[in-house]
Design a protein around this motif. Structure first.
Motif, mmCIF file in Angstrom:
data_model
loop_
_atom_site.group_PDB
_atom_site.id
_atom_site.type_symbol
_atom_site.label_atom_id
_atom_site.label_comp_id
_atom_site.label_asym_id
_atom_site.label_seq_id
_atom_site.Cartn_x
_atom_site.Cartn_y
_atom_site.Cartn_z
ATOM 1 N N ASP A 243 17.402 -2.234 2.592
ATOM 2 C CA ASP A 243 18.230 -2.216 3.789
ATOM 3 C C ASP A 243 17.647 -1.222 4.796
ATOM 4 O O ASP A 243 17.340 -0.072 4.448
ATOM 5 N N GLY A 244 17.511 -1.660 6.037
ATOM 6 C CA GLY A 244 17.016 -0.777 7.088
ATOM 7 C C GLY A 244 15.546 -0.931 7.399
ATOM 8 O O GLY A 244 15.056 -0.354 8.375
ATOM 9 N N ILE A 245 14.801 -1.716 6.594
ATOM 10 C CA ILE A 245 13.373 -1.935 6.866
ATOM 11 C C ILE A 245 13.199 -3.215 7.675
ATOM 12 O O ILE A 245 13.684 -4.283 7.285
ATOM 13 N N THR A 246 12.523 -3.080 8.806
ATOM 14 C CA THR A 246 12.164 -4.224 9.635
ATOM 15 C C THR A 246 10.652 -4.239 9.816
ATOM 16 O O THR A 246 10.051 -3.221 10.164
ATOM 17 N N MET A 247 10.041 -5.399 9.560
ATOM 18 C CA MET A 247 8.596 -5.545 9.747
ATOM 19 C C MET A 247 8.320 -6.413 10.970
ATOM 20 O O MET A 247 8.919 -7.485 11.130
ATOM 21 N N ILE A 248 7.410 -5.933 11.817
ATOM 22 C CA ILE A 248 7.005 -6.668 13.014
ATOM 23 C C ILE A 248 5.508 -6.947 12.885
ATOM 24 O O ILE A 248 4.693 -6.021 12.899
#
Length: 497
Positions: A243-248
């Protein structure tokens, strides 16, 4: 993943290996990945990522094939089970050479284009294991959470080995205004809250190669400076779907779905670098390897010794592919008797032999540390990595030059198979002893390795991954003791000062 039951099979011990299908299934976990305006439901929804996943899945399946089992697996002396060689911690020079087999395998499997294949991150964990006695003496300097770093390092090594884990590692912070110390400091990933069972971290990491195709993210701040703020002094690992990890994702540069003839290498996909945002991500106490200790951060250089050995070995393997391709160019173009062309290939050979010599020397000068772990000679690794990046652009240029117009005038399989025009290509473009199509396949391979968009990304990555030349020279200044050399000069010259 379940442990193999071999109670009725005496020929082989139990294993802790994943199949390719099990690896793929492990990636379908709700991770948060964005490519431009698109949020992916699955990592395989992006063709370039999906092709890369397929390539990695082949590596898992290769563990079960007799021709690859020695390179990819070994028997864990503690459990007696077959496990991935990626998680092997060498305690002898012979085991160091055995672990290198895995690096050579993954380098050949990806043609050296995956700078951080699945066995790279375990090399950093092995580096921490090498200095486990140092981390045993260190304590948390962030109030509220007190992990046992040494115990956690060993537990994570066991976890990775027992689950055949694929982990990414990301060290670099976002590129910011370096003229502003505050802006640079804000780029650090940092602890926002500490409690008895773990910490929360926020910030971002960049160049998270293979992160979208891995199970875990192994992170720290690339620094090693005693001025690093305590809240930014953190090493840890969490699942990539936490939760809280975003990959771009950055823009894709490979050719997924292309005909293998047209793009022999870039059709295999890529390790897509990710910009990884941490928004109050919880890191369990058991997954923390340093917390708040600036001196602990200063051990980064020593703890990454196996990772640097991996980089140099992969570069050596890739340089040998360049030699092989160069020899084939001479063969198919009939230029092998031209002295100037021979010298060109000679320079490729010099590069390959020199890198291989650095690898062998680093292993021959290996040291057994107090932990019992045998580590390659760091100064040989640094000098080898410096040589590799200084000469890499020239080696690429030489191979391109040897091909001449062959890289400019390339044709795909569709053109050769077109009944209206294909006969012209087949009749007018044959090589020495090979068909026009065979010659073209070689040129397409060299294009993918030296000239296409994937090759451009790889060339940029090699320089960043090895560290720029000035930084490596500074490392050599620190790593290589000169006292013995000075004493030799004094003795020969008769100096008494």
């Amino acid at each position: 993943m379940t442990v193999q039951d071999t109670s009725t099979t005496a020929s082989k011990p139990a294993h802790r290996l994943k199949t390719g299908a099990e690896f793929k299934a492990s990636l379908d976990d709700g991770r948060n990945i964005w490519i431009g305006k698109r949020k992916l439901d699955k990592v395989t929804d992006e063709p370039a990522l999906g092709a890369g996943v397929d390539l990695l899945a082949e590596m898992f399946d290769d563990q079960f094939k007799p021709e690859f089992e020695d390179a990819t697996t070994y028997i864990d002396p503690q459990s007696g089970e077959i496990v991935s060689r990626a998680w092997q911690v060498p305690t002898t020079i012979e085991e160091l050479a055995d672990r290198r087999k895995m690096i050579e395998y993954t380098s050949l499997k990806t043609a050296g284009t995956f700078g951080r294949p699945p066995d790279l991150s375990p090399a950093i964990v092995a580096g921490l294991m090498a200095y486990q006695d140092v981390f045993k003496q260190k304590k948390s300097m962030i109030d509220g959470c007190n992990p046992d770093f040494a115990e956690n390092i060993e537990a994570y090594m066991d976890f990775g080995r027992n689950t055949n884990l694929t982990a990414s590692e990301s060290l670099a912070g976002p590129q910011t205004d370096r003229s502003n110390p505050k802006a640079a400091e804000m780029a650090f990933l940092r602890v926002t809250k500490a409690q008895a069972d773990g910490i929360y971290v926020s910030g971002a990491k960049t160049v998270g190669s293979i992160a979208a195709q891995a199970n875990d993210i192994f992170f720290t701040n690339l620094g090693g400076l005693t001025t690093t703020p305590p809240e930014a002094c953190v090493w840890g690992a969490v699942p990539i779907n936490a939760d809280g990890i975003t990959m771009i994702s950055r823009e894709m540069v490979s050719q997924p779905g292309a005909n293998k003839f047209d793009h022999p290498v870039s059709s295999m996909g890529e390790e897509a670098d990710q910009f990884i945002v941490f928004d109050n991500v919880f890191v369990p106490k058991e997954r923390i390897f340093n917390l708040g200790d600036p001196d602990g951060m200063s051990w980064y250089g020593r703890a990454t010794v196996f990772a640097h050995w991996h980089v140099l070995t992969r570069m050596a393997v890739k340089s040998e592919l360049f030699v092989g391709a160069g020899q084939m160019v001479l063969d198919v173009l009939g230029t092998g008797k031209i002295p100037a062309v021979q010298q060109m290939l000679g320079e490729l050979i010099q590069y390959a032999q020199t890198l291989r010599a650095f690898v062998i020397a680093a292993e021959a000068k290996a040291t057994q540390l107090a932990s019992g772990v045998v580590t390659p000679d760091v100064s040989m690794l640094t000098a080898g990595r410096l040589y590799s990046i200084e000469h890499y652009p020239r080696i690429i240029h030489i191979l391109q030059e040897m091909c001449g117009q062959g890289l400019v005038m390339r044709f795909g399989k569709d053109a050769f198979e077109n009944p209206e025009i294909g006969h012209y290509l087949n009749d007018l473009l044959p090589g020495h002893g090979v068909s026009a199509m065979q010659k073209e396949l070689l040129m397409n391979f060299i294009w993918d390795m030296t000239s296409g968009s994937l090759a451009g990304r790889v060339a940029l990555f090699e320089n960043v991954n090895s560290s720029p030349a000035p930084r490596l020279r500074a490392r050599l200044f620190d790593e290589v003791s000169r006292e013995a050399f000075v004493d030799q000069v004094k003795t020969i010259a008769g100096m008494d000062w």
